[in-house]
Design a protein around this motif. Structure first.
Motif, PDB file in Angstrom:
ATOM      1  N   ALA A  95     -14.324   3.328   6.182  1.00  0.00           N
ATOM      2  CA  ALA A  95     -13.557   2.659   5.127  1.00  0.00           C
ATOM      3  C   ALA A  95     -12.640   1.606   5.725  1.00  0.00           C
ATOM      4  CB  ALA A  95     -12.740   3.695   4.344  1.00  0.00           C
ATOM      5  N   ALA A  96     -12.016   1.960   6.855  1.00  0.00           N
ATOM      6  CA  ALA A  96     -11.112   1.013   7.496  1.00  0.00           C
ATOM      7  C   ALA A  96     -11.869  -0.227   7.950  1.00  0.00           C
ATOM      8  CB  ALA A  96     -10.422   1.683   8.684  1.00  0.00           C
ATOM      9  N   ALA A  97     -13.091  -0.032   8.466  1.00  0.00           N
ATOM     10  CA  ALA A  97     -13.885  -1.174   8.924  1.00  0.00           C
ATOM     11  C   ALA A  97     -14.103  -2.141   7.771  1.00  0.00           C
ATOM     12  CB  ALA A  97     -15.227  -0.681   9.473  1.00  0.00           C
ATOM     13  N   PHE A  98     -14.464  -1.592   6.626  1.00  0.00           N
ATOM     14  CA  PHE A  98     -14.696  -2.450   5.464  1.00  0.00           C
ATOM     15  C   PHE A  98     -13.411  -3.161   5.045  1.00  0.00           C
ATOM     16  CE2 PHE A  98     -15.022  -3.303   0.951  1.00  0.00           C
ATOM     17  CZ  PHE A  98     -16.281  -3.868   0.837  1.00  0.00           C
ATOM     18  N   LEU A  99     -12.323  -2.428   5.062  1.00  0.00           N
ATOM     19  CA  LEU A  99     -11.050  -3.017   4.602  1.00  0.00           C
ATOM     20  C   LEU A  99     -10.547  -4.074   5.574  1.00  0.00           C
ATOM     21  CD1 LEU A  99      -9.415   0.237   3.266  1.00  0.00           C
ATOM     22  CD2 LEU A  99     -10.147  -1.733   1.913  1.00  0.00           C
ATOM     23  N   VAL A 100     -10.794  -3.869   6.872  1.00  0.00           N
ATOM     24  CA  VAL A 100     -10.396  -4.884   7.848  1.00  0.00           C
ATOM     25  C   VAL A 100     -11.232  -6.143   7.632  1.00  0.00           C
ATOM     26  CG1 VAL A 100     -10.470  -5.446  10.307  1.00  0.00           C
ATOM     27  CG2 VAL A 100      -9.478  -3.273   9.542  1.00  0.00           C
ATOM     28  N   GLN A 101     -12.494  -5.934   7.283  1.00  0.00           N
ATOM     29  CA  GLN A 101     -13.371  -7.074   7.009  1.00  0.00           C
ATOM     30  C   GLN A 101     -12.974  -7.813   5.733  1.00  0.00           C
ATOM     31  OE1 GLN A 101     -16.156  -8.289   8.673  1.00  0.00           O
ATOM     32  NE2 GLN A 101     -15.450  -6.988  10.351  1.00  0.00           N
ATOM     33  N   HIS A 102     -12.337  -7.105   4.817  1.00  0.00           N
ATOM     34  CA  HIS A 102     -12.015  -7.684   3.514  1.00  0.00           C
ATOM     35  C   HIS A 102     -10.523  -7.539   3.252  1.00  0.00           C
ATOM     36  CE1 HIS A 102     -16.289  -6.503   3.369  1.00  0.00           C
ATOM     37  NE2 HIS A 102     -16.424  -7.647   2.726  1.00  0.00           N
ATOM     38  N   PRO A 103      -9.749  -8.370   3.912  1.00  0.00           N
ATOM     39  CA  PRO A 103      -8.293  -8.179   3.890  1.00  0.00           C
ATOM     40  C   PRO A 103      -7.649  -8.435   2.526  1.00  0.00           C
ATOM     41  CG  PRO A 103      -8.886 -10.169   5.096  1.00  0.00           C
ATOM     42  CD  PRO A 103     -10.161  -9.465   4.799  1.00  0.00           C
ATOM     43  N   ILE A 117      -8.679  -7.039  -0.244  1.00  0.00           N
ATOM     44  CA  ILE A 117      -8.854  -5.860  -1.100  1.00  0.00           C
ATOM     45  C   ILE A 117      -7.696  -4.896  -0.871  1.00  0.00           C
ATOM     46  CG2 ILE A 117     -10.241  -3.798  -1.464  1.00  0.00           C
ATOM     47  CD1 ILE A 117     -12.685  -5.385  -0.870  1.00  0.00           C
ATOM     48  N   ARG A 118      -7.144  -4.415  -1.980  1.00  0.00           N
ATOM     49  CA  ARG A 118      -6.170  -3.317  -1.896  1.00  0.00           C
ATOM     50  C   ARG A 118      -6.890  -2.043  -2.297  1.00  0.00           C
ATOM     51  NH1 ARG A 118      -0.870  -4.845  -2.247  1.00  0.00           N
ATOM     52  NH2 ARG A 118      -0.389  -3.119  -3.616  1.00  0.00           N
ATOM     53  N   VAL A 119      -6.482  -0.960  -1.689  1.00  0.00           N
ATOM     54  CA  VAL A 119      -7.228   0.276  -1.913  1.00  0.00           C
ATOM     55  C   VAL A 119      -6.321   1.332  -2.529  1.00  0.00           C
ATOM     56  CG1 VAL A 119      -6.826   1.188   0.410  1.00  0.00           C
ATOM     57  CG2 VAL A 119      -8.816   1.954  -0.869  1.00  0.00           C
ATOM     58  N   LEU A 120      -6.897   2.066  -3.497  1.00  0.00           N
ATOM     59  CA  LEU A 120      -6.210   3.206  -4.104  1.00  0.00           C
ATOM     60  C   LEU A 120      -6.885   4.468  -3.593  1.00  0.00           C
ATOM     61  CD1 LEU A 120      -4.309   4.488  -6.235  1.00  0.00           C
ATOM     62  CD2 LEU A 120      -6.145   4.174  -7.893  1.00  0.00           C
ATOM     63  N   ILE A 121      -6.094   5.374  -3.021  1.00  0.00           N
ATOM     64  CA  ILE A 121      -6.648   6.651  -2.560  1.00  0.00           C
ATOM     65  C   ILE A 121      -6.220   7.739  -3.537  1.00  0.00           C
ATOM     66  CG2 ILE A 121      -6.890   8.246  -0.641  1.00  0.00           C
ATOM     67  CD1 ILE A 121      -5.872   6.097   1.211  1.00  0.00           C
ATOM     68  N   GLY A 122      -7.209   8.347  -4.172  1.00  0.00           N
ATOM     69  CA  GLY A 122      -6.936   9.463  -5.079  1.00  0.00           C
ATOM     70  C   GLY A 122      -7.100  10.774  -4.339  1.00  0.00           C
ATOM     71  N   GLY A 123      -6.134  11.679  -4.501  1.00  0.00           N
ATOM     72  CA  GLY A 123      -6.211  13.006  -3.874  1.00  0.00           C
ATOM     73  C   GLY A 123      -6.612  14.036  -4.917  1.00  0.00           C
ATOM     74  N   TYR A 124      -7.596  14.855  -4.586  1.00  0.00           N
ATOM     75  CA  TYR A 124      -8.148  15.804  -5.555  1.00  0.00           C
ATOM     76  C   TYR A 124      -8.235  17.204  -4.960  1.00  0.00           C
ATOM     77  CZ  TYR A 124      -9.736  11.581  -7.980  1.00  0.00           C
ATOM     78  OH  TYR A 124      -9.792  10.371  -8.609  1.00  0.00           O
ATOM     79  N   ALA A 125      -8.230  18.191  -5.850  1.00  0.00           N
ATOM     80  CA  ALA A 125      -8.334  19.590  -5.423  1.00  0.00           C
ATOM     81  C   ALA A 125      -9.359  20.293  -6.295  1.00  0.00           C
ATOM     82  CB  ALA A 125      -6.976  20.287  -5.550  1.00  0.00           C
ATOM     83  N   ASP A 126      -9.901  21.389  -5.787  1.00  0.00           N
ATOM     84  CA  ASP A 126     -10.827  22.154  -6.628  1.00  0.00           C
ATOM     85  C   ASP A 126     -10.035  22.946  -7.660  1.00  0.00           C
ATOM     86  OD1 ASP A 126     -10.256  24.831  -5.717  1.00  0.00           O
ATOM     87  OD2 ASP A 126     -11.494  24.487  -3.951  1.00  0.00           O
ATOM     88  N   GLU A 127     -10.768  23.588  -8.584  1.00  0.00           N
ATOM     89  CA  GLU A 127     -10.120  24.125  -9.781  1.00  0.00           C
ATOM     90  C   GLU A 127      -9.347  25.411  -9.529  1.00  0.00           C
ATOM     91  OE1 GLU A 127     -13.092  25.153 -12.635  1.00  0.00           O
ATOM     92  OE2 GLU A 127     -13.847  26.816 -11.452  1.00  0.00           O
ATOM     93  N   ARG A 128      -9.476  25.976  -8.327  1.00  0.00           N
ATOM     94  CA  ARG A 128      -8.829  27.261  -8.086  1.00  0.00           C
ATOM     95  C   ARG A 128      -7.349  27.066  -7.748  1.00  0.00           C
ATOM     96  NH1 ARG A 128     -12.791  29.143  -3.517  1.00  0.00           N
ATOM     97  NH2 ARG A 128     -12.493  26.939  -3.040  1.00  0.00           N
ATOM     98  N   LYS A 164      -4.843   8.035   4.096  1.00  0.00           N
ATOM     99  CA  LYS A 164      -4.042   6.820   4.302  1.00  0.00           C
ATOM    100  C   LYS A 164      -3.642   6.678   5.772  1.00  0.00           C
ATOM    101  CE  LYS A 164       0.390   4.720   3.050  1.00  0.00           C
ATOM    102  NZ  LYS A 164       1.599   4.823   2.229  1.00  0.00           N
ATOM    103  N   THR A 165      -3.176   7.770   6.359  1.00  0.00           N
ATOM    104  CA  THR A 165      -2.779   7.730   7.770  1.00  0.00           C
ATOM    105  C   THR A 165      -3.953   7.310   8.645  1.00  0.00           C
ATOM    106  OG1 THR A 165      -1.202   9.488   7.308  1.00  0.00           O
ATOM    107  CG2 THR A 165      -1.733   9.095   9.617  1.00  0.00           C
ATOM    108  N   GLY A 166      -5.145   7.822   8.307  1.00  0.00           N
ATOM    109  CA  GLY A 166      -6.335   7.436   9.061  1.00  0.00           C
ATOM    110  C   GLY A 166      -6.614   5.946   8.956  1.00  0.00           C
ATOM    111  N   ALA A 211      -3.301  -2.403   6.955  1.00  0.00           N
ATOM    112  CA  ALA A 211      -1.863  -2.522   6.701  1.00  0.00           C
ATOM    113  C   ALA A 211      -1.430  -1.520   5.629  1.00  0.00           C
ATOM    114  CB  ALA A 211      -1.534  -3.937   6.241  1.00  0.00           C
ATOM    115  N   PRO A 212      -0.335  -0.803   5.856  1.00  0.00           N
ATOM    116  CA  PRO A 212       0.114   0.206   4.889  1.00  0.00           C
ATOM    117  C   PRO A 212       0.340  -0.369   3.492  1.00  0.00           C
ATOM    118  CG  PRO A 212       1.373   0.377   6.924  1.00  0.00           C
ATOM    119  CD  PRO A 212       0.519  -0.853   7.055  1.00  0.00           C
ATOM    120  N   GLY A 213       0.786  -1.634   3.442  1.00  0.00           N
ATOM    121  CA  GLY A 213       1.085  -2.241   2.147  1.00  0.00           C
ATOM    122  C   GLY A 213      -0.134  -2.436   1.263  1.00  0.00           C
TER     123      GLY A 213
END
Lengths: 446, 269
Positions: free
Chosen positions: B185-193, B195-206, B224-226, B233-235
């Motif tokens: 993902a980072a490779a793609f984002l570095v190639q396409h500066p 683009i802003r990215v939204l990271i959704g965090g999900y959990a299973d139903e339990r 995000k840290t990765g 860029a964090p921004g």
């Protein structure tokens, strides 16, 4: 050394586990936990004498609500309606007290009165007589006058029931209290409210998104909840006085699970400004926010000690699976209360002595055991299990009189099949208050 | 993209502590063998090395590329580790953190040249990436990845290049497959500066809704840290945890639970 200490902490719990029956386990916990008084005052309730213009539905709602409120209080021995004399004394002059003290009624107290509609007004006179005090029998005499409606009839019955409960039980009744909860379907969840007995279920928010974790303010003026917006889940406020949303600032990251201080001046909540959640405290306008915990791992679901306002119980995943903790509200003196499993959703009893919470003591993939409602005495860390074999239970919330708990249960753990239930604080008298698609109940403070 | 190799996860801090004497020796060796012993030195925390007798210790640096040979349009992960440095630069990339990774997609064979300067002097490290250029370059993925026209990058290209990150039960640790997804993902984002990215965090139903909302935040934050470590860029990154409120599937089995325990990248429009 740590092992012996742990064992000492575990031992009372283990003792409860090993073969103690439910009633024996109760003996090890102080009496306040037992919801039903075994030898409560025997009380009879006469149907109220209707005026000529009083519509039948209104009368039925009133009589049923009053009877059920006194039953639900859990402190009375109620004379069943089939045993009570089939008379409707409308005033102290019309009651024949020996009729109520004689076998098989054997009442110590009798509630009676009249209900009239004139114009658009509903007028109710309610009395409570001490059957054995033939000289000065009157304990209570109350007059109510409201718009004539079924809702008014129900509300007046609640108010009169609470008067009786307060007079005979010594603590304010809960018949006028409300339960806020989440209800939804089709991808949205809204905040709803209902009377304590499940009547009058109505929608509060219309945000067309996912709203969670309602917490009503101690003065019943506002509901804080967690709602999904463009920037994720944030704390939001609904004014029950204004009947609309009121502004509340968005903190960075996920903000969730607000809890009011008993004086209503601050809220504690979970916020993750840097990707890891901690407990924060802010004033109720959202300003002066400050962090109380700082440890890697999720921290959420805070609740204040309602008696002191100076301690917080909450859930932390700092050691792995979520566990129950308490601390001073300045973040000092952190104590872990559960030793294993998966603990969530604490609710602090009004007297400050107990925590109700949901706990799966043997949590894990493929592990047996279910998530049930437990009550722990904080001072001793002893606990008892209140629900058994119902499927996952969560979100217990104490009634203001500390004699009842409301909670959510879903046989399969899913929201769509989740109902809200009430029970006495010893786990008895369990009954459903809602249909499916209802979750996360929060009992009002008064 | 299938020739990208997964970088080895960093050793845990406990391992670093156990092998500290060994690593000290290796760190010294890396002065002489800058590119050669990167794998052993990776994971050195400069602060764990303790004070040195020399007030201004000599800097060390290593730079590796994985893989060292690609076809045109594919991506290489540069991985560098330095110690005792104040300024680290890589030609063509500019100033970078003391330790880091970055995905690059050079159009010709390239010598990547790292210069690390510290109070104790300067040191260099080099790595050569060979790019196999076909006689007639296909106008497909290579064009998309190396094109500067980011405004035309659609959801489809994004989805093809950027995969979800999956997590273990009750965990927000990046697994090796998650590391790979993040690097990709980072490779793609570095190639396409742009683009802003939204990271959704999900959990299973339990488990509890409130706990899962917090856990989802931790999962999104791990992704995000990765990305940041890989040079994004964090921004450009925004997090939203959905907890268990938006289930991807609803079967009560481990396959579905795993689908739901994820951090998902989408274009943040």
């Amino acid at each position: 050394m740590p092992h012996t200490r742990l064992l000492r902490k575990l031992l009372p719990g283990l003792l409860l586990l090993i073969g103690f029956t439910h009633s024996q386990a109760q003996d090890t916990i102080p009496l306040e936990l037992s919801g039903r008084a075994t030898n409560g005052t025997r009380i009879a309730v006469a149907n109220f004498k209707p005026g000529a213009a009083a519509p039948a539905p209104l009368r039925q709602v009133f009589d049923t609500t009053l009877y059920n409120d006194l039953t639900n209080a859990g402190i009375f021995d109620l004379v069943s309606k089939s045993l009570a004399p089939q008379v409707t004394p409308g005033s102290p002059a019309e009651i024949n007290l020996p009729q109520w003290s004689a076998s098989p009624v054997l009442a110590s107290m009798v509630a009676f009165g009249s209900l009239n509609v004139s114009g658009n007004r509903l007028a109710v006179n309610g009395y409570l007589d001490d059957v054995k005090n033939t000289q000065f029998p009157q304990v209570l005499a109350k007059q109510y006058n409201e718009d004539a409606s079924v809702e008014s009839a129900r509300e007046i019955a609640h108010r009169f029931a609470d008067e009786i409960i307060f007079r005979l039980g010594g603590t304010p009744g809960i018949a006028e209290t409300k339960i806020y909860y989440v209800h939804g379907g089709g991808g949205t969840k809204e905040i709803w409210a209902m009377d304590y007995d499940g009547a009058n279920q109505h929608q509060i928010t219309h945000l067309n998104t996912i709203s969670l974790s309602p917490r009503v303010s101690p003065d019943n003026s506002r509901v804080a909840f967690t709602s999904l917006g463009a920037n994720g889940f944030k704390i939001r406020m609904f004014s029950l006085l204004l009947g609309r949303m009121v502004s509340f600032p968005e903190g960075a990251g996920t903000n969730e699970s607000a809890a009011w201080t008993p004086n209503g001046r601050q809220i504690a909540y979970s916020a993750a400004p840097n990707g890891d959640s901690d407990i924060f405290i802010a004033d109720t306008s959202g300003s002066a926010a400050h962090r109380v915990t700082s440890f890697k791992g999720p921290d959420m679901s805070p609740v204040f000690n309602p008696r002191t306002g100076s301690q917080i119980a909450w859930i932390s995943g700092r050691t792995g699976l979520p566990q129950l903790y308490i601390m001073e509200s300045d973040g000092s003196n952190v104590q872990r209360l559960t030793d294993s499993g998966y603990a969530t959703s604490p609710s602090w009893s009004p007297n400050g002595q107990f925590l109700a919470f949901a706990w799966n003591r043997k949590y894990g993939p493929g592990a047996p055991g279910g998530q049930d409602i437990y009550v722990m005495e904080i001072a001793s860390k002893r606990w008892i299990q209140l629900t058994h074999d119902l499927g996952p239970c969560d979100f217990p919330s104490w009634s203001p009189d500390g004699r009842h708990l409301v909670f959510a249960n879903s046989p399969n753990g899913r929201f769509g099949d989740s109902k809200i239930w009430t029970m006495l604080a010893d786990g008895t008298e369990r009954k459903a208050l809602t249909g499916n698609g209802s979750d996360m109940p929060n009992w009002s403070w008064k | 993209m299938n020739s990208i190799h997964t970088p080895k996860p960093l050793p845990s801090s406990r391992m670093v502590a156990l092998h500290r004497p060994l690593l000290l020796v290796l760190a010294g060796l890396s002065l002489a063998l800058s590119a050669g012993c990167h794998k052993k030195t990776s994971g050195i925390d400069p602060s764990s090395l303790g004070p040195s007798a020399n007030t201004a210790p000599a800097p060390t640096a290593s730079l590796t590329a994985d893989p060292v040979a690609i076809d045109l349009g594919q991506t290489v992960v540069l991985n560098w580790r330095t110690t005792n440095t104040t300024v680290v630069t890589i030609d063509g990339i500019g100033q970078v953190n003391a330790n880091g990774t970055q995905s690059v997609s050079p159009s010709n064979s390239t010598n990547f040249h790292l210069v690390a300067k510290g109070d104790g002097g300067a040191v260099e490290a080099n790595v050569r990436v060979t790019v196999r250029v076909p006689e007639r370059a296909p106008a497909s993925t290579g064009t998309v990845l190396s094109s500067g026209d980011q405004s035309l990058v659609g959801d489809q290209a994004f989805k093809a290049a950027v995969q979800d990150v999956f997590f273990d039960y009750d965990s927000d640790d990046l697994r090796p497959d998650g590391q790979q997804a993040v690097v990709q993902a980072a490779a793609f984002l570095v190639q396409h500066p742009n683009i802003r990215v939204l990271i959704g965090g999900y959990a299973d139903e339990r488990g509890s809704a409130e706990y899962n909302l917090a856990l989802g935040e931790n999962r999104a934050n791990a992704a995000k840290t990765g990305l940041i470590n890989a040079g994004v860029a964090p921004g450009r990154i925004r997090l939203i945890s959905y907890g268990k409120e938006k289930q991807f599937c609803t079967e009560a089995d481990e396959t579905c639970y795993q689908e739901n325990r994820r951090a998902q990248f989408t274009i943040d429009k």
